[in-house]
Design a protein around this motif. Structure first.
Motif, PDB file in Angstrom:
ATOM      1  N   UNK A 200       0.861  -1.181   0.000  1.00  0.00           N
ATOM      2  CA  UNK A 200       0.000   0.000   0.000  1.00  0.00           C
ATOM      3  C   UNK A 200       0.902   1.238   0.000  1.00  0.00           C
ATOM      4  N   UNK A 201       0.494   2.277  -0.714  1.00  0.00           N
ATOM      5  CA  UNK A 201       1.313   3.485  -0.783  1.00  0.00           C
ATOM      6  C   UNK A 201       0.547   4.733  -0.338  1.00  0.00           C
ATOM      7  N   UNK A 202      -0.729   4.575  -0.034  1.00  0.00           N
ATOM      8  CA  UNK A 202      -1.488   5.746   0.389  1.00  0.00           C
ATOM      9  C   UNK A 202      -2.969   5.521   0.237  1.00  0.00           C
ATOM     10  N   UNK A 203      -3.705   6.623   0.187  1.00  0.00           N
ATOM     11  CA  UNK A 203      -5.162   6.518   0.103  1.00  0.00           C
ATOM     12  C   UNK A 203      -5.717   7.740  -0.625  1.00  0.00           C
ATOM     13  N   UNK A 204      -6.897   7.534  -1.182  1.00  0.00           N
ATOM     14  CA  UNK A 204      -7.573   8.611  -1.907  1.00  0.00           C
ATOM     15  C   UNK A 204      -8.962   8.783  -1.313  1.00  0.00           C
ATOM     16  N   UNK A 205      -9.419  10.025  -1.218  1.00  0.00           N
ATOM     17  CA  UNK A 205     -10.752  10.216  -0.657  1.00  0.00           C
ATOM     18  C   UNK A 205     -11.296  11.608  -0.875  1.00  0.00           C
ATOM     19  N   UNK A 206     -12.311  11.906  -0.081  1.00  0.00           N
ATOM     20  CA  UNK A 206     -13.071  13.143  -0.258  1.00  0.00           C
ATOM     21  C   UNK A 206     -13.253  13.813   1.091  1.00  0.00           C
ATOM     22  N   UNK A 207     -13.004  15.108   1.145  1.00  0.00           N
ATOM     23  CA  UNK A 207     -13.321  15.831   2.375  1.00  0.00           C
ATOM     24  C   UNK A 207     -14.757  16.302   2.271  1.00  0.00           C
ATOM     25  N   UNK A 208     -15.494  16.086   3.361  1.00  0.00           N
ATOM     26  CA  UNK A 208     -16.935  16.300   3.243  1.00  0.00           C
ATOM     27  C   UNK A 208     -17.297  17.775   3.151  1.00  0.00           C
ATOM     28  N   UNK A 209     -16.579  18.639   3.855  1.00  0.00           N
ATOM     29  CA  UNK A 209     -17.041  20.034   3.952  1.00  0.00           C
ATOM     30  C   UNK A 209     -17.244  20.689   2.586  1.00  0.00           C
TER      31      UNK A 209
END
Lengths: 507, 256
Positions: free
Chosen positions: A146-155
């Motif tokens: 694993x090298x990291x993560x991707x996502x979304x900030x809700x605000x």
């Protein structure tokens, strides 16, 4: 919509996903080892599902008695190595929590809040970075690491990428797959789904704990666990029908009354004025980890807490939920830290890969017509409730798999309106993706385990099958994106451990 | 029933306005049920923060008909004689969207409270356990921060941390197993002196914590001890006072 215009990239040594007891404890351990640590969590810090946990913390000087209780409760499906770790380390973890100021309650009332708040307050002065109200939708890397993560900030709905040398998953359970569930909204099996997609295995996903006393009516508190005397339960005829027994025995007895037409109007039985019945309380299967290091089969990817499998077997005592989070959270943080220390360089997130993930995440906004994500989740809840509940049967489980496939198509056609900022429908679509995956693994595991053992019951096979006490099933991503299920032997019990288990029989 | 919910999305140029919705109710429906029903079938992008829906996590704070409450423990039946239910965000925090606000300020304030420092000679007696339980019941819903005049009207966020964090400081300062003297930071960094004891915080606490009487006033008393010149002389002349060690009761042991 340009997906990446608002992308933020953060780099840390260790990224912990989830801020319940396990995630906070993991982060603290890695931080104490001198690493740059970040926590990313779906809700605000201090609100994780841990707050609702009750029950004393089982921590005894006599590890053998604790060990026997856990092995026996789980009907010997637990990995004895993890159970021994729990039993031998629980006392230290509780003593340490008290050194950090916790005032635990021997009756168990509010212990979840106390554990969470103590860890939160301890962590807030250590320089751990906390990214609140962020949803991780994908891990970066591949099955080799694993090298990291991707996502979304809700605000504001902007995209976020994390680069990390090690990742700890501590995202909790997946109770929201069921219509009647005691879980908060964030318990959607994210960790299991993230790990699975990267190539990690889920062990015994069929094992789900149903608490027998969940509210089914009145509707506002539906799913919530209540305290009550099991022997006082009455069916529609006013008859008592069950004595004090393990939770799963009571849950099956309630289902028996309802199936025989002796249930209450809303499909439960009576506890005083209230109508109660089984409520999905905890998932006991989960990410398969090395019993020493908490590492999954993906290098650098660790797990702890409810999203981790292998510890409880087919039933869990409430006294173990908080201590297990502390014991295995600490271990995950420790080994994630060691892994990170050995790695000299973080891998830079590739812009093209992130852009593809962003496009995929934004697709629901582009549809003119499509499904309402809230309705799809309700549909899933009803399907799991009908087919994958307290007692399962072959025909129902096959129907369940078909329905899950249908719902996956519905998810692929889900429509989201409005802006990206704090968008509940969009969030629901991400949660559904994880839930559908865990639901499928649960159903396939339940089909494979053709016996009734602890909390898992099959209508066709009401007894325990001694041969099946020796196997776990693991679900993993196979060729062509299909889920593969494989039977793996449970680790054999060495003689000294067998002796520990036998001691009890002699007493 | 008719609900008016504040709708505002700062990521757009649209001005905020009230959305009006009619919903069917059921007998034990709470405000949060109503808001989630509207979200599910009418406004799927409606922003609302919630989590446990059991009054234990303190996420779903909002102002209902002007009064700060937890939406998950507030029955709609309280409002059956009113024309409509008006839901607005907590006024003391910056808006994120609709009825969701940004509590970052409260998390920053939490870091200003000097942390627990274990005292190896301390002992926790039954009375202290009871007091700690009350002070540590806080679910961090921040309703007390919302109503506090010093924050809401005077906006003295830098000077004053607010009731939640004074409660936190008191729980540590009065913790028999804690060794740190927080009197100076409580006055200088946390701004205890700004509290003029109007008890608004206590009035809105969903956990029924007597924030003013059991946390803020004891802190003020400790400070008064310190600023009393006679006490100062006495402290200087007498040997350092030891905390009275109380026995740990068997029932306080989680192993029991």
């Amino acid at each position: 919509m340009d997906g990446l215009s608002s992308l933020l990239v953060h780099a840390h040594d260790v990224l912990v996903i989830g801020a319940g007891a396990a995630g906070l404890r993991a982060a603290l351990e890695a931080r104490t080892a001198g690493l740059d640590v970040a926590i990313v969590c779906k809700t605000l810090l201090g609100k994780a599902h841990t707050v609702t946990a009750r029950g004393p913390l089982d921590a005894r000087a006599d590890w053998k008695a604790h060990f026997r209780d856990v092995m026996r409760a789980g009907r010997y499906l637990a990995d004895w190595r993890m159970v021994k770790t729990l039993a031998t380390e629980a006392e230290d973890r509780v003593a340490e929590l008290e050194r950090w100021g916790a005032v635990l309650d021997p009756t168990g009332e509010r212990n979840g809040l106390e554990v969470l708040r103590t860890l939160q307050q301890h962590a807030s002065h250590t320089g751990i970075h906390v990214y609140m109200e962020h949803t991780i939708t994908r891990l970066l890397g591949d099955r080799n690491g694993v090298t990291g993560a991707f996502g979304i900030r809700r605000d504001n709905g902007g995209f976020v990428a994390f680069e990390a040398k090690a990742v700890v998953l501590a995202t909790g359970g997946a109770g929201r797959a069921f219509e009647i569930s005691s879980s908060s909204w964030e318990c959607t099996g994210d960790g299991q789904a993230l790990a699975y997609r990267l190539g990690a295995a889920l062990v015994d996903p069929e094992l789900v704990q149903f608490h027998p006393l969940g509210v089914v009516w009145p509707p506002s508190t539906r799913g919530r666990c209540v305290a009550g005397d099991v022997a006082a339960l009455r069916n529609a005829n006013g008859e008592r029908f069950v004595a004090d027994a393990p939770d799963y025995v009571v849950a099956r007895a309630i289902k028996g009354e309802v199936d025989a037409g002796r249930g209450s109007p809303h499909g439960g039985v009576y506890l005083g004025e209230m109508e109660v019945g089984p409520t999905a309380h905890a998932v006991l299967g989960g990410i398969r980890v090395d019993p020493e290091t908490q590492e999954s089969r993906v290098r650098g990817l660790f797990a702890a807490g409810e999203c981790m499998g292998g510890l409880h077997g087919s039933h869990r005592f409430g006294e173990n939920e908080l201590v297990a989070s502390l014991v295995f959270g600490r271990r995950a943080g420790l080994h994630a830290g060691e892994h990170a220390k050995k790695k000299t360089k973080k891998k830079t997130a590739e812009r093209e890969e992130l852009a593809a993930l962003a496009r995929e995440a934004l697709a629901p906004f582009d549809r003119d017509e499509g499904e309402n994500p809230f309705e799809v989740r309700e549909d899933l809840g009803a399907v799991m409730q009908a087919y994958c509940g307290v007692v399962r049967d072959e025909a129902g489980l096959h129907a369940c798999i078909e329905d899950i496939a249908r719902l996956r198509e519905a998810l692929a056609n889900v429509k989201v309106t409005g802006t990206r900022a704090y968008n509940a429908g969009w969030q629901e679509a991400f949660d559904l993706e994880s839930l559908l995956l865990v639901a499928e693994a649960t159903t396939r595991g339940a089909l494979a385990r053709r016996e009734s053992r602890g909390g898992h019951a099959r209508a066709e096979a009401p007894e325990e099958d001694p041969e099946l006490a020796k196997v776990s099933w693991i679900a993993r991503l196979g060729e062509g994106g299909r889920m593969e299920l494989e039977a793996v032997p449970l680790p054999a019990l060495p003689e000294d451990i067998q002796a520990v288990l036998l001691e009890e029989e002699l007493e | 029933m008719r609900l008016r919910i504040w709708r505002s999305d700062p990521t757009t140029d649209e001005p905020g306005s009230f959305g009006e919705y009619e919903i069917d109710t059921f007998p034990d429906m709470v405000v949060l049920d109503a808001v989630l029903a509207i979200q599910r079938s009418l406004v799927p992008d409606l922003a609302v923060r919630w989590n446990c829906k059991a009054g234990r996590c303190g996420s779903c704070s909002a102002e209902v008909n002007g009064r700060p409450v937890l939406m998950c423990t507030t029955p709609l039946s309280l409002y059956e004689n009113e024309e409509a239910l008006t839901i607005t965000p907590l006024r003391t925090f910056p808006l994120v969207k609709d009825i969701v606000t940004d509590p970052s300020r409260a998390y920053e304030a939490a870091r200003r409270v000097p942390p627990f420092q274990p005292d190896p000679n301390g002992a926790l007696g039954a009375a202290e356990v009871e007091r700690q339980r009350e002070l540590r019941k806080c679910i961090e819903c921040f309703l007390c921060q919302d109503v506090c005049h010093v924050l809401r009207d005077q906006k003295l966020y830098r000077q004053f941390v607010g009731p939640r964090h004074l409660l936190h400081a008191a729980s540590l300062e009065l913790h028999p197993l804690d060794a740190l003297d927080r009197r100076k930071p409580v006055q200088e960094t946390l701004g205890l002196g700004y509290c003029n004891v109007t008890r608004c915080c206590t009035d809105v606490c969903p956990e029924g914590i007597r924030i003013t009487d059991d946390a803020i006033i004891p802190l003020k008393e400790r400070l008064a001890d310190r600023s009393d010149p006679l006490r100062w002389v006495w402290d200087r002349l007498s040997p350092p006072r030891k905390r009275r060690a109380l026995p740990v009761l068997p029932s306080d042991d989680p192993d029991e």
